[in-house]
Design a protein around this motif. Structure first.
Motif, PDB file in Angstrom:
ATOM      1  N   ILE A   1       0.883  -1.315   0.213  1.00  0.00           N
ATOM      2  CA  ILE A   1       0.003  -0.016  -0.014  1.00  0.00           C
ATOM      3  C   ILE A   1       0.858   1.271   0.015  1.00  0.00           C
ATOM      4  O   ILE A   1       0.633   2.087  -0.656  1.00  0.00           O
ATOM      5  CB  ILE A   1      -0.806  -0.080   1.427  1.00  0.00           C
ATOM      6  CG1 ILE A   1      -2.054  -1.112   1.017  1.00  0.00           C
ATOM      7  CG2 ILE A   1      -1.709   1.376   1.355  1.00  0.00           C
ATOM      8  CD1 ILE A   1      -2.683  -1.406   2.494  1.00  0.00           C
ATOM      9  N   GLY A   2       1.903   1.179   0.843  1.00  0.00           N
ATOM     10  CA  GLY A   2       2.873   2.318   0.930  1.00  0.00           C
ATOM     11  C   GLY A   2       3.478   2.573  -0.500  1.00  0.00           C
ATOM     12  O   GLY A   2       3.575   3.731  -0.948  1.00  0.00           O
ATOM     13  N   MET A   3       3.827   1.372  -1.210  1.00  0.00           N
ATOM     14  CA  MET A   3       4.420   1.662  -2.552  1.00  0.00           C
ATOM     15  C   MET A   3       3.325   2.385  -3.458  1.00  0.00           C
ATOM     16  O   MET A   3       3.495   3.126  -4.466  1.00  0.00           O
ATOM     17  CB  MET A   3       5.029   0.175  -3.092  1.00  0.00           C
ATOM     18  CG  MET A   3       6.034  -0.110  -2.336  1.00  0.00           C
ATOM     19  SD  MET A   3       7.689   0.884  -2.470  1.00  0.00           S
ATOM     20  CE  MET A   3       7.914   0.366  -4.266  1.00  0.00           C
ATOM     21  N   ALA A   4       2.155   1.775  -3.200  1.00  0.00           N
ATOM     22  CA  ALA A   4       1.179   2.205  -4.267  1.00  0.00           C
ATOM     23  C   ALA A   4       0.793   3.763  -3.867  1.00  0.00           C
ATOM     24  O   ALA A   4       0.466   4.660  -4.880  1.00  0.00           O
ATOM     25  CB  ALA A   4      -0.255   1.502  -4.158  1.00  0.00           C
ATOM     26  N   CYS A   5       1.088   4.240  -2.692  1.00  0.00           N
ATOM     27  CA  CYS A   5       0.810   5.626  -2.482  1.00  0.00           C
ATOM     28  C   CYS A   5       2.128   6.360  -2.837  1.00  0.00           C
ATOM     29  O   CYS A   5       1.873   7.676  -3.238  1.00  0.00           O
ATOM     30  CB  CYS A   5       0.820   5.815  -0.884  1.00  0.00           C
ATOM     31  SG  CYS A   5      -0.801   5.392  -0.198  1.00  0.00           S
TER      32      CYS A   5
END
Length: 353
Positions: free
Chosen positions: A292-296
């Protein structure tokens, strides 16, 4: 609003008196006063604040923060701003009233403010555990480390607070604009409170572009603009910082221009923070949070998660892997059934004897 984790110094007694704060005009009348934006706090005068004993909490991008103890024993946190003349008095006061109406468990409430052209004071409640940055990176002997469940709780709370800002301050391109670990404060139960939000409309434009985190995003770095997804990018950086324990120092430096996508790739290769307490039954959920952090942190704004998508995915992350929970749940259920069956046989034996 405490800027822990930057230029933090030792706590020491001082005064919160800026040049001319509460000064007298030619007729000798005091021209300064505090304006309270909340009705659920005990009110006091500016003179009470200026006479209070105070400790410096830290010095950050915009000014110093103090913890002041009033004569009645109550404590407040005061932050001084000097580069806050982007709007006139009336527009400033309206923005303060708007912030005073905000209410969410993951926002640090603005209690009162003081207005003067050369300087502004923001008054808020003290927060027990200090900043997330301090607990992640400023460990001292005897200070507890943040375990995985606590870090997950913090990230979810940050996202909820951010989502609320998006809803209530929809007119702002970046409703927070300055999201970083030193602006996430933790209360006694480690519930996060967002500080220094919604400052972009007030801060001098040259200062905004030099200091505010929103203006260090890839879209501003490459195209000179911020978007509705810029705060989501800051959330992604925060997620990766929390998971890896790596402090994004270069990107927080005043005036620095750093491509943070390089930092993201480098720290991910180093793995999770060992102080988090990685266990077999949580690694899968940690990986979900990292994804999720990477997608953000997606450089391409069109491909980046929006705030609603980010919040939905974050709420699905749990402390333990689902498969592991199902396994233990099945084992516990089987054992309970076995005990129940055995208990029924023994009872029957008692009856027939």
């Amino acid at each position: 609003m405490v800027e822990h984790g930057e230029e933090e110094g030792p706590n020491r007694s001082t005064n919160i008196v800026g040049g001319g704060v509460g000064r007298n005009n030619k007729s000798g009348e005091n021209v300064g006063k505090l304006t309270f934006v909340r009705d659920d706090r005990e009110k006091f005068e500016l003179s009470d604040l200026l006479k209070a004993s105070a400790e410096i909490l830290g010095s950050g991008s915009f000014g110093s923060s103090y913890k002041a103890t009033l004569n009645n024993g109550n404590s407040v946190v005061v932050k001084r701003f000097k580069q806050m003349n982007n709007v006139g008095r009336e527009e400033f006061q309206e923005h303060m009233r708007r912030l005073g109406r905000l209410s969410h468990p993951n926002l640090l409430p603005l209690v009162a403010y003081y207005y003067r052209k050369e300087e502004k004071l923001f008054v808020s409640d003290p927060v027990q555990k200090g900043s997330l940055a301090l607990l992640l990176h400023g460990q001292t002997r005897g200070t507890p480390t943040l375990d995985w469940p606590t870090r997950l709780k913090v990230i979810k709370g940050v996202a909820r607070g951010l989502s609320y800002l998006y809803k209530e301050l929809a007119c702002l391109v970046a409703p927070h604009g300055h999201l970083k670990s030193s602006n996430v404060l933790l209360n006694a139960s480690y519930e996060p409170l967002l500080g220094d939000y919604a400052l972009i409309p007030l801060i001098n434009q040259e200062t905004v572009q030099e200091m505010m985190i929103a203006y260090k995003s890839p879209e501003y770095f490459n195209n000179g603009r911020i978007t509705k997804k810029t705060d989501v990018w800051s959330l992604g950086i925060l997620i990766i910082e929390v998971l890896t324990g790596k402090f994004p120092a270069s990107y927080l430096q005043q005036g620095s221009e750093v491509d943070m996508t390089i930092w993201v790739r480098s720290v991910i290769n180093d793995g999770y923070d060992n102080n988090m307490g990685l266990t077999r039954n949580s690694e899968g959920e940690m990986q979900k949070l990292l994804n999720i952090g990477m997608a953000c942190c997606e450089r391409n704004v069109d491909k980046r998660l929006d705030i609603k998508e980010a919040c939905v995915r974050l709420e699905e992350v749990r402390e333990r892997d689902r498969d592991d929970d199902d396994f233990h749940s099945t084992c516990a259920s089987t054992e309970a059934d076995h005990r129940s069956s055995r208990g029924t046989s023994e009872d029957f034996a008692v009856i027939i004897n």
